[in-house]
Design an enzyme around this catalytic site. Structure first.
Site, PDB file in Angstrom:
ATOM      1  N   ALA A 258       0.811  -1.189   0.024  1.00  0.00           N
ATOM      2  CA  ALA A 258       0.009   0.134  -0.043  1.00  0.00           C
ATOM      3  C   ALA A 258       0.764   1.231  -0.255  1.00  0.00           C
ATOM      4  O   ALA A 258       1.979   1.420   0.737  1.00  0.00           O
ATOM      5  CB  ALA A 258      -0.841  -0.055   1.357  1.00  0.00           C
ATOM      6  N   ASP A 259       0.523   2.465  -0.669  1.00  0.00           N
ATOM      7  CA  ASP A 259       1.462   3.316  -0.900  1.00  0.00           C
ATOM      8  C   ASP A 259       0.411   4.399   0.001  1.00  0.00           C
ATOM      9  O   ASP A 259      -0.757   4.044   0.484  1.00  0.00           O
ATOM     10  CB  ASP A 259       1.784   4.022  -2.285  1.00  0.00           C
ATOM     11  CG  ASP A 259       0.675   4.295  -2.999  1.00  0.00           C
ATOM     12  OD1 ASP A 259      -0.491   4.486  -2.439  1.00  0.00           O
ATOM     13  OD2 ASP A 259       0.588   4.192  -4.305  1.00  0.00           O
TER      14      ASP A 259
END
Ligand SMILES: Cc1cc2nc3c(=O)[nH]c(=O)nc-3n(C[C@H](O)[C@H](O)[C@H](O)COP(=O)(O)O)c2cc1C
Lengths: 321, 79
Positions: free
Chosen positions: B37-38
């Site tokens: 996940a960014d």
């Protein structure tokens, strides 16, 4: 469908044009903000990591030059953020825009002081979260922009944010003339924010080397640093930017990439570009629209020329708000 | 709401958001390292968690794992 330019927010601020100056660390001085507000746009002081007293000095400068409302752009990650907000409230600034971070912890006191709050958002979900917290507008900024950037383009981000929230959306990133402003309205924005275009205003106090670099720039002359280590920033190409990107790749190939060392390389480089015009060592933050900008002219002319072109294209009266 | 119920709902959000299989999400799942996940993905998750649980979270919350998310939700529900 009628294009609506007289939204209550801009009306309340007495703006003549729905055009906002993007807050710019070091480059967004009181003189430039005052010229833009005085001409009927909304000027912003960029504050970056300044102390409260530095912010106060620039606020006083604006006030000495114009009676019109203006804004202050704050960096929420700054260690001095508390004193900066104290100064903003004491000085009765009209609008606060926030860059990276969450302004909601400060929202109640800013609103109690009658201050309009608009955060910059790089995505739909952040825009929605900000709306839920009660901000007054959002600035949807695309990655064409100069300075620190997100991943989406203005063309794609703005209409998606417009559909997702019920507060005014200001489009930013890649807007440099009346076509860009008209396009922002077509995407559903209530206004347009420009950074790079105002850098070459006569009243802009950036070093002559910086102005010359923007005027000379072509479409392909910006580069994004921080792609790998984070904190992506768009700057005009020069030795420092190219080295940065090269070092970044080298750093990543090491077992333990040293992000702090890279950050150190970056810090202070924007100031060196803005104040010293350091051609090799400065970070000349500017957007992809630099290639379109060919002249230096007073902020008042930039605003009126752009608005004349935009209203012409939109087929609406060249009336003021 | 029990911890399990909170976890199930959080898991549902993560499964949908990142196109995962149910068994790919546990309490120790590291959002950044295990499911890549960014920071924008995290906002999306927080946004949905807020809506689905009808709570408010600070954007700057320090959330690394599924457990962290569950804890935040629990704290907010109790508040
Ligand atoms: C030199 C420079 C410094 C900037 N500094 C900031 C800043 O401190 N805070 C912020 O929110 N945005 C900052 N920005 C982004 C601008 O506010 C604005 O959103 C952006 O320039 C819009 O894109 P444009 O350059 O294509 O007009 C900066 C931009 C430039 C060019």
């Amino acid at each position: 469908m009628a294009v609506i330019v007289n939204n209550p927010l801009f009306k309340k601020l007495g703006m003549k044009y729905p055009i906002v100056e993007g807050g710019m660390t070091w480059a967004g001085t009181g003189a430039l903000a005052a010229a833009i507000s005085e001409a009927g746009g909304l000027g912003f002081i960029g504050t970056g990591y300044w102390h409260g007293e530095d912010v106060r000095r620039e606020i006083k400068r604006v006030k000495s030059l114009t009676d019109k409302p203006f804004g202050v752009n704050v960096m929420l990650l700054s260690r001095h953020i508390r004193e900066v907000f104290d100064v903003i409230i004491e000085e009765g600034v009209a609008v606060v825009a926030t860059g990276a971070g969450d302004p909601s912890p400060f929202l109640a006191e800013l609103h109690a002081a009658g201050i309009i709050v608009m955060p910059v958002v790089p995505s739909v979900s952040l825009a929605q979260m900000m709306e839920k917290k009660g901000v007054d507008a959002v600035i949807a900024e695309g990655m064409e922009s100069g300075g620190h950037i997100g991943m989406l383009t203005t063309m794609t981000l703005v209409p998606q944010v417009v559909d997702a929230v019920n507060i005014p959306v200001i489009a930013a990133g890649g807007i440099g003339d009346g076509r860009g402003v008209a396009a922002a309205f077509m995407l559903g924005a209530a206004g347009a924010q420009m950074g790079t275009r105002f850098l070459t205003a006569t009243e802009s106090e950036i070093h002559p080397n910086f102005k010359a670099k923007i005027i000379k720039a072509k479409d392909i002359d910006t580069i994004v640093t921080g792609n790998i280590l984070g904190n992506r920033a768009r700057v005009l190409k020069n030795k420092m930017a190219k080295n940065f990107v090269k070092n970044e790749v080298n750093e990543l190939q090491k077992e333990k990439p040293d992000a702090a060392a890279m950050e150190k390389l970056e810090s202070g480089t924007l100031r060196r570009a803005v104040q010293e015009g350091d051609k090799d060592g400065g970070a000349f933050m500017a957007g992809q629209i630099s290639g379109l900008i060919k002249d230096e002219k007073p902020a008042a002319d930039i605003l009126s020329d752009i608005w004349t072109q935009a209203t012409d294209l939109m087929g609406i009266d060249n009336t003021t708000l | 709401m029990t911890d399990t119920e909170i976890f199930d709902k959080v898991k549902e959000i993560l499964v949908d958001q990142f196109d995962l299989e149910e068994n790919e999400v546990s309490l120790t799942t590291d959002l950044t390292n295990d499911i890549d996940a960014d920071s924008l993905d995290l906002f999306e998750v927080l946004n949905r968690v807020e809506d689905d649980f009808d709570i408010k979270l600070a954007v700057a919350e320090d959330i690394k794992t599924t457990q962290d998310l569950v804890d935040k939700v629990k704290a907010q529900l109790a508040a």
